[in-house]
Write a protein that holds these residues in place. Structure first.
Motif, PDB file in Angstrom:
ATOM      1  N   ILE A  43      13.309 -16.981  -5.429  1.00  0.00           N
ATOM      2  CA  ILE A  43      13.179 -16.270  -4.149  1.00  0.00           C
ATOM      3  C   ILE A  43      11.913 -15.552  -4.494  1.00  0.00           C
ATOM      4  CG2 ILE A  43      13.783 -14.144  -2.793  1.00  0.00           C
ATOM      5  CD1 ILE A  43      16.417 -14.795  -3.114  1.00  0.00           C
ATOM      6  N   HIS A  44      11.316 -15.026  -5.671  1.00  0.00           N
ATOM      7  CA  HIS A  44      10.289 -14.551  -5.967  1.00  0.00           C
ATOM      8  C   HIS A  44       9.015 -15.335  -5.974  1.00  0.00           C
ATOM      9  CE1 HIS A  44      11.241 -10.281  -6.497  1.00  0.00           C
ATOM     10  NE2 HIS A  44      12.324 -10.613  -7.228  1.00  0.00           N
ATOM     11  N   LEU A  51      17.583 -16.953   3.647  1.00  0.00           N
ATOM     12  CA  LEU A  51      18.358 -17.548   2.460  1.00  0.00           C
ATOM     13  C   LEU A  51      19.830 -17.805   3.046  1.00  0.00           C
ATOM     14  CD1 LEU A  51      19.297 -17.990  -0.486  1.00  0.00           C
ATOM     15  CD2 LEU A  51      19.849 -15.446  -0.355  1.00  0.00           C
ATOM     16  N   LEU A  52      20.136 -19.227   2.935  1.00  0.00           N
ATOM     17  CA  LEU A  52      21.575 -19.742   3.158  1.00  0.00           C
ATOM     18  C   LEU A  52      22.240 -19.524   1.731  1.00  0.00           C
ATOM     19  CD1 LEU A  52      21.028 -22.686   5.530  1.00  0.00           C
ATOM     20  CD2 LEU A  52      22.098 -20.653   5.876  1.00  0.00           C
ATOM     21  N   LEU A  53      23.195 -18.784   1.662  1.00  0.00           N
ATOM     22  CA  LEU A  53      24.034 -18.649   0.392  1.00  0.00           C
ATOM     23  C   LEU A  53      25.382 -18.759   0.354  1.00  0.00           C
ATOM     24  CD1 LEU A  53      23.460 -16.886  -2.288  1.00  0.00           C
ATOM     25  CD2 LEU A  53      23.902 -14.924  -1.100  1.00  0.00           C
ATOM     26  N   ASP A  54      25.944 -19.503  -0.662  1.00  0.00           N
ATOM     27  CA  ASP A  54      27.396 -20.017  -0.721  1.00  0.00           C
ATOM     28  C   ASP A  54      27.886 -18.682  -1.214  1.00  0.00           C
ATOM     29  OD1 ASP A  54      29.839 -21.326  -0.704  1.00  0.00           O
ATOM     30  OD2 ASP A  54      29.300 -21.955  -2.755  1.00  0.00           O
ATOM     31  N   LEU A  55      29.167 -18.445  -0.906  1.00  0.00           N
ATOM     32  CA  LEU A  55      29.797 -17.396  -1.391  1.00  0.00           C
ATOM     33  C   LEU A  55      30.595 -17.547  -2.904  1.00  0.00           C
ATOM     34  CD1 LEU A  55      30.227 -14.405  -0.586  1.00  0.00           C
ATOM     35  CD2 LEU A  55      32.500 -15.204   0.555  1.00  0.00           C
ATOM     36  N   ASP A  77      14.818  -7.019   2.145  1.00  0.00           N
ATOM     37  CA  ASP A  77      15.096  -7.137   3.643  1.00  0.00           C
ATOM     38  C   ASP A  77      14.947  -8.900   4.096  1.00  0.00           C
ATOM     39  OD1 ASP A  77      14.713  -4.568   4.189  1.00  0.00           O
ATOM     40  OD2 ASP A  77      12.683  -4.487   4.079  1.00  0.00           O
ATOM     41  N   LEU A  78      15.168  -9.451   3.186  1.00  0.00           N
ATOM     42  CA  LEU A  78      15.329 -10.968   3.209  1.00  0.00           C
ATOM     43  C   LEU A  78      16.646 -11.173   3.974  1.00  0.00           C
ATOM     44  CD1 LEU A  78      14.576 -13.891   2.413  1.00  0.00           C
ATOM     45  CD2 LEU A  78      16.084 -13.731   0.588  1.00  0.00           C
ATOM     46  N   SER A  79      16.232 -12.329   5.347  1.00  0.00           N
ATOM     47  CA  SER A  79      17.480 -12.494   6.251  1.00  0.00           C
ATOM     48  C   SER A  79      18.426 -13.389   5.257  1.00  0.00           C
ATOM     49  CB  SER A  79      16.990 -13.236   7.092  1.00  0.00           C
ATOM     50  OG  SER A  79      16.225 -12.559   8.264  1.00  0.00           O
ATOM     51  N   VAL A  80      19.739 -13.176   5.271  1.00  0.00           N
ATOM     52  CA  VAL A  80      20.612 -13.922   4.464  1.00  0.00           C
ATOM     53  C   VAL A  80      21.721 -14.135   5.197  1.00  0.00           C
ATOM     54  CG1 VAL A  80      22.335 -14.087   2.542  1.00  0.00           C
ATOM     55  CG2 VAL A  80      20.206 -12.605   2.306  1.00  0.00           C
ATOM     56  N   ILE A  81      22.098 -15.747   5.514  1.00  0.00           N
ATOM     57  CA  ILE A  81      23.219 -16.021   6.134  1.00  0.00           C
ATOM     58  C   ILE A  81      24.300 -16.512   4.962  1.00  0.00           C
ATOM     59  CG2 ILE A  81      24.364 -17.836   7.767  1.00  0.00           C
ATOM     60  CD1 ILE A  81      21.904 -17.903   9.074  1.00  0.00           C
TER      61      ILE A  81
END
Length: 120
Positions: A43-44, A51-55, A77-81
């Motif tokens: 991310i950096h 970000l699309l993130l698997d749980l 503050d990154l948008s995360v789904i």
């Protein structure tokens, strides 16, 4: 308009490939990461807009990664789904600070519309 950058993190290469193809066909620039322990560093480097993130992932779960992101100054503050097949996934995702949630198996149109909503 500059193309928006999306990072996808999932431990399933097949899902990474499908999402990358789909999102690139929608005009996004896509970076994928299969190993959740590398995600913060990636991310950096890439500075994604979303970000699309698997749980459920080995080593570091999606909610652990998300909590770390929310506690890291320049990326908090990154948008995360969050994506998950878990019945409790929605609650876990919102507790960890996700902006939105998509259940697996997911509908690609739903993912695209949720991404577009967050990136307006």
């Amino acid at each position: 308009m500059k193309s928006k950058k999306i990072m996808v993190c999932d431990d399933d290469q097949g899902i990474l490939d499908v999402l990358q193809m789909l999102l690139e066909s929608e005009g996004f620039t896509v970076f994928t990461e299969i190993n959740s322990t590398n995600l913060i560093k990636q991310i950096h480097i890439h500075k994604p807009d979303l970000l699309l993130l698997d749980l459920w992932m080995p080593l570091l779960s999606g909610d652990q990664v998300l909590k770390a992101i929310r506690n890291t100054g320049e990326i908090k503050d990154l948008s995360v789904i969050v994506l998950s097949a878990s019945v409790d996934g929605h609650d876990i995702a919102s507790d960890a600070g996700a902006d939105d949630f998509v259940a697996k198996p997911f509908d690609l149109d739903v993912i695209v519309s949720k991404i577009e909503k967050l990136l307006v």
